[in-house]
Structure formats: C-alpha cells, structure tokens
Design an enzyme around this catalytic site. Structure first.
Site, PDB file in Angstrom:
ATOM      1  N   SER A  96       0.820  -1.224   0.000  1.00 18.20           N
ATOM      2  CA  SER A  96       0.000   0.000   0.000  1.00 18.20           C
ATOM      3  C   SER A  96       0.852   1.271   0.000  1.00 18.20           C
ATOM      4  O   SER A  96       0.314   2.361  -0.180  1.00 18.20           O
ATOM      5  CB  SER A  96      -0.953   0.002   1.200  1.00 18.20           C
ATOM      6  OG  SER A  96      -0.214  -0.060   2.396  1.00 18.20           O
ATOM      7  N   HIS A  97       2.162   1.157   0.227  1.00 18.28           N
ATOM      8  CA  HIS A  97       2.984   2.374   0.238  1.00 18.28           C
ATOM      9  C   HIS A  97       4.141   2.334  -0.749  1.00 18.28           C
ATOM     10  O   HIS A  97       5.109   3.076  -0.627  1.00 18.28           O
ATOM     11  CB  HIS A  97       3.447   2.691   1.665  1.00 18.28           C
ATOM     12  CG  HIS A  97       2.297   3.192   2.481  1.00 18.28           C
ATOM     13  ND1 HIS A  97       1.371   2.341   3.029  1.00 18.28           N
ATOM     14  CD2 HIS A  97       1.868   4.445   2.752  1.00 18.28           C
ATOM     15  CE1 HIS A  97       0.440   3.043   3.636  1.00 18.28           C
ATOM     16  NE2 HIS A  97       0.708   4.325   3.490  1.00 18.28           N
ATOM     17  N   ASP A 136      -4.932   0.367   2.146  1.00 22.20           N
ATOM     18  CA  ASP A 136      -5.433  -1.012   2.130  1.00 22.20           C
ATOM     19  C   ASP A 136      -6.927  -1.053   1.826  1.00 22.20           C
ATOM     20  O   ASP A 136      -7.408  -1.996   1.203  1.00 22.20           O
ATOM     21  CB  ASP A 136      -5.118  -1.700   3.461  1.00 22.20           C
ATOM     22  CG  ASP A 136      -3.636  -2.022   3.590  1.00 22.20           C
ATOM     23  OD1 ASP A 136      -3.039  -2.408   2.567  1.00 22.20           O
ATOM     24  OD2 ASP A 136      -3.081  -1.862   4.678  1.00 22.20           O
TER      25      ASP A 136
END
Ligand code: NDP
Length: 330
Positions: free
Chosen positions: A45-46, A186
C-alpha cells in the site's frame, strides 16, 4: 493480473515518473528509494500504489518541483525543519543525519518538520535511527478519514506511528502502524480488488457498520482498538500538528488541494540514545533477554520481521497490471 518487475525496474519507473512530473532529481531519488524499499519489504500500500498520487501532487503545484528546505537548530535537542512543500523522504535524506549527530551528543533530539507531504511508511525514518544505535519514534497526521471513538463524524487522520529499538547484533525491533483499523491504502486496494473488509474496519456515511470498502471510502474508518486507539490518534494529531507548528488533520483538509496526493502537514520525529539515557555501555543487557523471550513465545510474530525477511529476496516483484498501466499512462 500481475506483471513481474525487477527491483531496478521499480526504482527506474518511480524515478522516471517523478521526474516526468517535473520533480528535481534529488527529490525524485529520495521518493523512488522509499517506493522501492516499500515494494521490496512487501508493503504494497505504500510502494508503487502511491506513485500516481505523488505525480498528481507535483502536477497540481501542491508539492514543490525543486524545493529548498531548511534546518534551524533551535537548541541542541530541537531541530526545526521547513520542508518548503517537499515530499518527506527528501527531508529524511537531508536531515536525519543531523538528528543522529546531535542525539548521540546529548542523548535526545527532536526533528520537528513543517510543510511536508508524507505519503509513505514511517519505518524508513525510525529504522534509520535504530540502525545508528538510537531509539526512534515518528508520527504524522493526514486528512480526516477516521471517526473518533463514539462519534460518527470524521476528525482524525489515519495517523501512523512507528517505533524502533536498536539491537547490537540483529535487525532493530520496529513497528509501524496506522492508528485507524486499517491504512487507507489497504481500503483502496480492497475496493480495487473487490475484497470485503474485516468487521469493525469502518462505517458508512450514515454511521452504519459495513464491510464494503466502497462504503467505507464514502463514510469513514474507525480507530483500532476502540477508545484506546482513538486516544493514540488524538495524541498524534497534537504531536505531528500543533507541536511542530502545523495544523491538525481537519484544518489540513481545509487548506488541501484535492489532487489525490498527500496533504501538506507536519511530522514529529523523536530520537533517544540508549547509552546516554540508561548511563550504561551495555544498555541492552536487560532488553535482549526480553526481546528473545518475546520472539520465542509460541504464536508471537515480531513486528518488522516479515519485512526484514522479504528484504533479503532479490527476486522480481509482482505488481498489479492495472496499476502499472495507470503509471505508464502518466
Ligand atoms: P499493519 O497492520 O500491516 O502492521 C502494523 C504493525 O504490526 C507492523 O509493524 C507489522 O509488522 C506488525 N504486524 C502485522 N501483522 C502482525 C501480526 N500478525 N502479528 C504481529 N505483528 C504484526 O500496518 P498498517 O496497515 O496499520 O499500516 C501500514 C503502513 O501504512 C505503515 O507503514 C504506516 O506507516 C503507513 N501509513 C502511512 C500514512 C501516512 O500518512 N504517511 C497513513 C497511514 C498509514 P511488519 O511490518 O513486519 O508486517
């Protein structure tokens, strides 16, 4: 559908996209390295998932293409940084060393950062401190997407906090977590991939419990752990906002250009020297047995371990094809 990318491909894709967005190369290098580290550690997610947001914030003018950040040493313990509307990884690359230097000298130090866009995980900064023998705590606030416990109105950001404890002969112990039940990225990925969310993640715009990520995106996330997570989130609003001379998430939103990228706000980073604070050269003599006992308990998985294992792999990374097409289209 997924595509397989080498670590070099990921770095180059991130760097080239950011420079295409107009970023100077020093800033693009810092962000591309952060994206690569996230992908390598398996923090999906990053990693590349955030690249379109970074690009949009360059294009909208929110983030400076060629920032000129500055550091003011207010006292030996307080280093105050004006980010000049840059992406946070540039600031870490430029100034974490200064924090390390002063903390090793006097035992404690704060890097107080203003006017920075933070769209990444926080472990890169706390782990850097721990790799240099220091304890690190970092937090940042975001945009209001989380309802405080008991309310059905958004006020808090997803407000992550990271803690890192150094070890002389092993990786540091590091945790890094949103204080919302789930990181927003997420929820966005669950919406993209058509997955349900765990019960208790969020509520819809009318305040009703839902496991549908699209309804949570229209509504709001909940803090983790009920009122206790809510209080931690409140603490982060105050530390990463007013304490560093910045706004809380609700006011950040009023000033934000909604370009899909990170807002401009603050970050609070605290570093502590275990040698100086404990007064012991063997400051780890009571910590190591405890950490070993904890890690050996049946059922316990130490935070950070998953990432450290992932990091040793040199294999290609599988990246969502729709995401890649979106990035190529930029
Ligand atoms: P997770 O819930 O995935 O993980 C939180 C922490 O718990 C991690 O340190 C993780 O270690 C550990 N952990 C995960 N699963 C277990 C388990 N089963 N047993 C023991 N420990 C476990 O993270 P979040 O979704 O809360 O946050 C993801 C990232 O999003 C963070 O890096 C955070 O900084 C970032 N974020 C950034 C924001 C920003 O504005 N910049 C806003 C919100 C979040 P490990 O790493 O080893 O998996």
């Amino acid at each position: 559908m997924k595509n397989s990318l080498s670590l070099e491909d990921i770095y180059n894709l991130a760097y080239n996209t950011l420079t295409k967005g107009g970023s100077c190369s020093e800033q693009a290098e810092a962000v591309a390295q952060t994206i690569l580290s996230a992908e390598q550690d398996g923090s999906v997610s990053h990693g590349l998932f955030r690249l379109p947001g970074y690009f949009n914030s360059l294009k909208s003018g929110k983030v400076n293409l060629n920032p000129n950040p500055s550091l003011h040493k207010v006292t030996k313990a307080v280093l105050k940084c004006d980010g000049d509307r840059s992406f946070a990884p540039l600031i870490h690359k430029l100034y974490l060393n200064e924090l390390i230097k002063s903390t090793k000298e006097i035992g404690i130090g704060v890097l107080s950062i203003q006017r920075v866009a933070h769209f990444a995980s926080l472990w890169p900064e706390t782990e850097t401190l721990a790799d240099n023998g220091l304890i690190g705590i970092a937090c940042t606030s975001y945009l209001p997407v989380v309802s405080p416990f008991g309310a059905s109105e958004k006020l808090f950001g997803t407000n992550p906090i990271s803690f890192a404890w150094p070890r002389k002969n092993d990786h540091p112990v590091v945790f890094d977590m949103a204080t919302s039940s789930l990181a927003l990225g997420d929820v966005q990925i669950a919406a993209r991939d058509g997955h349900e969310l765990p019960v208790g993640t969020g509520i819809d715009a009318n305040g009703n419990a839902t496991t549908d990520p699209n309804q949570v995106l229209k509504g709001m996330l909940l803090p983790f752990g009920g009122y206790k997570g809510s209080h931690l989130s409140m603490m982060i609003e105050l530390l990463a906002g007013p304490l560093v001379g910045e706004t809380t998430s609700d006011i950040t939103e009023e000033n934000n250009i909604d370009d899909g990228g990170p807002p401009l706000g603050g970050q609070f980073i605290l570093a502590m020297s275990p040698e100086i604070i404990s007064g012991l050269d063997d400051w780890d003599k009571n910590a190591e047995p405890f950490i070993n006992k904890l890690s050996n308990l049946k059922g316990v998985r130490m935070p950070g371990k998953r990432r450290h294992i992932n990091r040793t792999s040199l294999e290609n990374i599988e990246v969502n094809s729709d995401l890649l097409n979106k990035i190529y289209s930029l």
